[in-house]
Design an enzyme around this catalytic site. Structure first.
Site, PDB file in Angstrom:
ATOM      1  N   ARG A 183      -8.963  -3.379   1.722  1.00  0.00           N
ATOM      2  CA  ARG A 183      -9.586  -2.581   0.665  1.00  0.00           C
ATOM      3  C   ARG A 183     -10.758  -3.227  -0.059  1.00  0.00           C
ATOM      4  NH1 ARG A 183      -4.735  -0.640  -2.919  1.00  0.00           N
ATOM      5  NH2 ARG A 183      -3.918  -2.580  -2.086  1.00  0.00           N
ATOM      6  N   ARG A 230     -10.703   4.536   5.963  1.00  0.00           N
ATOM      7  CA  ARG A 230      -9.392   5.000   5.506  1.00  0.00           C
ATOM      8  C   ARG A 230      -9.476   6.427   4.955  1.00  0.00           C
ATOM      9  NH1 ARG A 230      -4.781   2.976   1.341  1.00  0.00           N
ATOM     10  NH2 ARG A 230      -5.164   4.869   0.218  1.00  0.00           N
ATOM     11  N   TYR A 238      12.455  -4.776   2.849  1.00  0.00           N
ATOM     12  CA  TYR A 238      11.890  -3.429   2.624  1.00  0.00           C
ATOM     13  C   TYR A 238      12.883  -2.342   3.023  1.00  0.00           C
ATOM     14  CZ  TYR A 238       7.397  -5.637   1.730  1.00  0.00           C
ATOM     15  OH  TYR A 238       6.400  -6.393   1.188  1.00  0.00           O
TER      16      TYR A 238
END
Ligand code: 1CP
Length: 353
Positions: free
Chosen positions: A31, A40, A154
């Site tokens: 980013r 993106r 996760y």
């Protein structure tokens, strides 16, 4: 010998002499680059970007057009495996990953299938092939996967975590359930990395981002043990070329000696240890990758150059150093500062005889 035009990374990972220190950066595509944000946006969302090999290739190549990097890293994510296991992964803007169906019981774990890399994860393997073509053997391609422990955090927590209370409760109350999950993940990761290697990855990295939250005993039993199983199952030679393995346990500096003996070729180190001490502790057993604090990329170009010099001097005139950050580049870093870093690594490591 490799068929790569620039094989500094591979040579350094195998502790062979190099003309200057190779450099690549964790999250070098991401980013902080405006061109990444544009691709993106074109993809619509992050997982579509990962699942479209042409777009994954496009973003992998973006930092290479700007900087003189010595390696490309596959653009993907560690969470592709739990996604392929059917947990229902989604990324919310600014909030990170979340799973619709987290793993909480032995029954949940027993139901999990091990994904076939050539079918459920075919988009990743196909991205590796597409990227290899685009790279034309100019520089090596690094494939990667998450460590079983890090993936399990996760899957059990249902997303990112700060305290890791749900998975730690499982570790202490239902260790057999967690072991079954980790062992399925080790099988899945081994097949996944071997498929990346068969598709052309020149080196592979295991990201154990959350290994550092464990006690020493738990790190060995629940994280390192499964990474060792994976490493023992990886294809190590392709057409006479060795495929080096990098193991990165963030916050794992207290375990350098045991990770150095685990079967990896290189250890990724974060910035909380002085690289000279890390080097002293591992000796000639493995190469080291690291270890500038990514936040230093906020500092002035002069400061960044000084820091690069000091890390290179700290490692010393020995083979086996790959320059990197201690963790990924954050989205708020000015892209020009990354160029300062990359150029400084080559400039200063060449000057020192
Ligand atoms: O566009 C976006 O908003 C998505 C941000 C992003 C990016 C650029 C995510 C979501 N993943 C990635 C790419 C990525 N992830 C790479 C690409 C290659 C490169 O380095 O250039 C790699 C190697 C990863 C690996 C990864 N994903 C790790 C291990 C490395 C690390 O950073 O510790 C982890 C923990 C993840 C999970 C993940 N995926 C994305 C985010 C924001 C996170 C972290 C969530 C958290 O903090 O818990």
């Amino acid at each position: 010998m490799t068929n790569l035009i620039n094989d500094r990374l591979i040579r350094a990972l195998l502790r062979q002499p190099v003309d200057c220190t190779p450099v690549w950066l964790m999250r070098q595509a991401g980013r902080y680059l405006p061109e990444y944000r544009a691709t993106r946006a074109k993809a619509g969302d992050f997982m579509t970007l990962c699942k479209t090999p042409e777009l994954a290739c496009e973003v992998t190549m973006q930092p290479l057009a700007r900087y003189d990097l010595d390696a490309a890293i596959l653009f993907s994510d560690i969470l592709t495996i739990p996604d392929a296991m059917g947990l229902g992964l989604h990324f919310t803007q600014g909030e990170g990953p979340a799973f619709q169906r987290p793993i909480r019981s032995a029954a949940d774990v027993r139901q999990l299938n091990i994904p076939d890399p050539e079918s459920e994860l075919n988009y990743v393997i196909s991205a590796v092939r597409t990227i290899k073509q685009a790279l034309q053997n100019k520089i090596p391609l690094i494939g990667f996967a998450g460590s079983p422990w890090t993936l399990a955090t996760y899957m059990v927590e249902g997303g990112s975590s700060k305290q890791f209370s749900i998975i730690k409760a499982m570790l202490y109350n239902q260790p057999q359930t967690l072991h079954l999950l980790l062992s399925k993940l080790a099988t899945a990761v081994t097949a996944y990395l071997n498929a990346q290697i068969a598709a052309g990855a020149n080196a592979v990295m295991l990201f154990d981002t959350w290994g550092g939250v464990l006690t020493t005993e738990a790190y060995q039993a629940f994280s390192l043990n499964y990474m060792q199983q994976i490493m023992a199952g990886l294809t190590r030679q392709v057409n006479g070329q060795t495929i080096p393995i990098i193991l990165f346990t963030k916050g794992g500096q207290q375990w350098l000696e045991i990770t150095a003996a685990s079967g990896c070729d290189a250890i990724g180190v974060d910035w909380t240890i002085d690289i000279s001490q890390a080097k002293q502790r591992v000796g000639n057993k493995v190469a080291l990758q690291g270890n500038m604090d990514p936040a230093i990329l906020h500092a002035s170009p002069e400061y960044i150059r000084q820091e690069v010099k000091s890390i290179l001097a700290g490692y010393g005139h020995n083979p086996g150093h790959v320059f990197n950050l201690g963790h990924g580049i954050t989205p708020d870093i000015p892209p020009e500062h990354v160029k300062v870093l990359v150029d400084a690594v080559h400039e200063f490591s060449q000057l020192t005889p």
